[in-house]
Scaffold this active site. Structure first.
Site, mmCIF file in Angstrom:
data_model
loop_
_atom_site.group_PDB
_atom_site.id
_atom_site.type_symbol
_atom_site.label_atom_id
_atom_site.label_comp_id
_atom_site.label_asym_id
_atom_site.label_seq_id
_atom_site.Cartn_x
_atom_site.Cartn_y
_atom_site.Cartn_z
ATOM 1 C CB SER B 16 -21.021 8.475 -0.831
ATOM 2 O OG SER B 16 -20.741 8.217 -2.177
ATOM 3 C CG HIS B 43 -17.351 7.314 -1.671
ATOM 4 N ND1 HIS B 43 -18.472 6.537 -1.572
ATOM 5 C CD2 HIS B 43 -16.429 6.736 -0.865
ATOM 6 C CE1 HIS B 43 -18.228 5.524 -0.757
ATOM 7 N NE2 HIS B 43 -16.996 5.634 -0.300
ATOM 8 C CG ASP B 136 -17.273 2.459 1.609
ATOM 9 O OD1 ASP B 136 -16.850 1.506 2.297
ATOM 10 O OD2 ASP B 136 -16.576 3.436 1.292
#
Lengths: 274, 195
Positions: B16, B43, B136
């Protein structure tokens, strides 16, 4: 039998049961997505085994309704992928304008955000008055929401940005009025939209369309089912009619590919040859 | 006569915040004849184009492309997840996309890929979690580990933001905690292990 084979069997039995009893056919859906939705439903409802779901959906209508909702609701937004709407505005509208009456089919409209987006676009181009939009979905809960045209106000900021990026000519706020935490789409947009239950898998052609809009529906189907639905669209489109798919969906490798011209590759807008 | 069937069949990577810096660094260290497919969930803003795949392509010899719907996963190709879609893997080793709700505030979600990849590849998967600002990927990595797969995390001390790798370490017995420059080297070695 391995664990994954056993699980495959359980899913097959469950989907068969749902189809036999209720007529909702998920048997040819893309398995990875269906499976994830089933498992997430089980997690929420604290169910251990997929096969335990079978008696629940067969005998408990309430559980079934929740299950079907979980299995079918997709997330969408107004003017999702603004560049697609911009492309339609700049490349498709002028051709549609040449017809005295226009029929648009929005297949798999879910909660309706994109139907209203298209209606706004048509209105701004002066075509809404002579357009009939058929907005269909097989999920009545979603369809009712679409019919109401009431959306959460917290998303409006994003929708307004999308609207502007889509080449909007006015301000999105001229198309709704807000009340408390919601916005309600104007009735003048709804006038020419018919919301109806239609199941892409079991139902057939119901009209000759100038434009079919079906975005992010095909990704949930397996290859075979995709083929069937493409055939249905092909039969429903007039010669030189338009098909608009989701930005990761394509006619590539489909059986109808050769009958279509790619108008916008990135936008996934196709035109049927005459 | 040798049966050189590889022990591992696939690499999945979750990253991310900070990914744009670290991924080129790691991927440029992956050898030119790397035998496995590599799937990356990053992401990334929903409106992003596929410039991410193009950027990575400049940094490595392996082919880099955005994963296509129903595409068959091939060895020695690096796949990136399309922005604003979850990326899943079917049992026939093709990609499946979905626009289901966000998971851990993210779409694509690393957990979604990790769970679905683990179900298909079981013990024959290598997962890597890199820098990022949310958790996540942690549950997905734990699931991969439970199914016998391998879990590598970036040493949080070297991460642009340590939350993501740290949250894996917090809930999962990871196999390796490595610096960025060790990760490519490790992947190169692991990919060559035969059964």
């Amino acid at each position: 039998m391995s664990d994954s084979k056993l699980e495959e069997l359980e899913i097959r039995l469950l989907l068969e049961a749902v189809f036999e009893k209720y007529g909702y056919d998920f048997r040819d859906y893309a398995m990875a997505s269906v499976r994830r939705r089933i498992l997430s439903f089980m997690e929420i409802h604290k169910i251990e085994k997929i096969s335990e779901l079978i008696p629940l959906v067969l005998h408990n209508k309430k559980t079934f309704n929740l299950f079907i909702k979980r299995l079918s609701i997709t997330v969408t937004e107004m003017f999702r992928d603004p560049f697609v709407y911009k492309f339609i505005r700049e490349n498709v509208i002028d051709i549609l304008r040449t017809y005295p009456f226009i029929k648009v089919w929005h297949a798999g409209c879910a909660s309706g955000e994109e139907v209203y987006s298209l209606a706004i676009l048509l209105k701004e181009e002066g075509l809404l008055e002579r357009t009939q939009i058929y907005a269909t979905d097989f999920n009545n809960i979603a369809l009712n929401k679409a019919k109401e045209g009431i959306f959460d106000i917290k998303n409006i900021k994003k929708y307004s940005v999308n609207y502007r990026d889509a080449g909007g000519k006015d301000s999105l706020s001229s198309y709704y009025h807000s009340k408390y935490d919601s916005v309600m789409m104007n009735n003048e947009l709804k006038k020419n939209i018919t919301f109806a239950n239609h199941n892409l898998i079991t139902d057939t052609v119901f009209g000759e369309m100038h434009l079919i809009f079906c975005r992010n529906v095909m990704i949930y189907f397996n290859k075979e089912l995709q083929g069937k639905v493409f055939d249905l669209f092909d039969k429903s489109l007039i010669p030189r009619g338009f098909l608009c798919l989701g930005s990761k969906e394509s006619l590539k490798f489909s059986t109808i590919e050769e009958k279509y011209n790619t108008l916008g590759l990135k936008e996934r807008v196709y035109q049927k040859l005459s | 006569m040798s049966f050189n069937k590889k022990k591992y069949e696939i690499v999945v990577i979750g990253v991310s915040a900070g990914g744009m810096q670290i991924l080129p660094e790691i991927l440029s260290g992956i050898k030119d004849n790397f035998p496995l497919p590599v799937i990356i969930v990053n992401h990334i803003a929903p409106s992003s184009d596929n410039y991410f795949a193009m950027l990575l392509q400049e940094k490595c010899k392996l082919k880099v492309k955005e994963a296509d719907e129903k595409e068959l996963i091939e060895n020695s190709v690096i796949y990136t997840s399309p922005p604003n879609y979850h990326l899943l893997i079917e049992s026939d080793k093709t990609f499946c996309l979905s626009v289901d709700q966000r998971i851990n505030y993210a779409r694509p979600s690393i957990d979604v890929l990790f769970y679905s990849a683990s179900d298909v590849y079981k013990s024959r998967i290598i997962s890597v979690v890199l820098t990022g600002a949310n958790s996540d990927g942690a549950k997905g990595a734990r699931y991969i580990k439970k199914n016998g797969g391998l879990v590598i995390v970036q040493d949080p001390a070297t991460a642009y933001i340590e939350v993501m790798p740290q949250s894996v370490i917090d809930i999962c017995e990871v196999d390796f905690i490595l610096n960025p420059n060790q990760i490519a080297e490790k992947l190169n070695k692991l990919a060559e292990i035969n059964i």
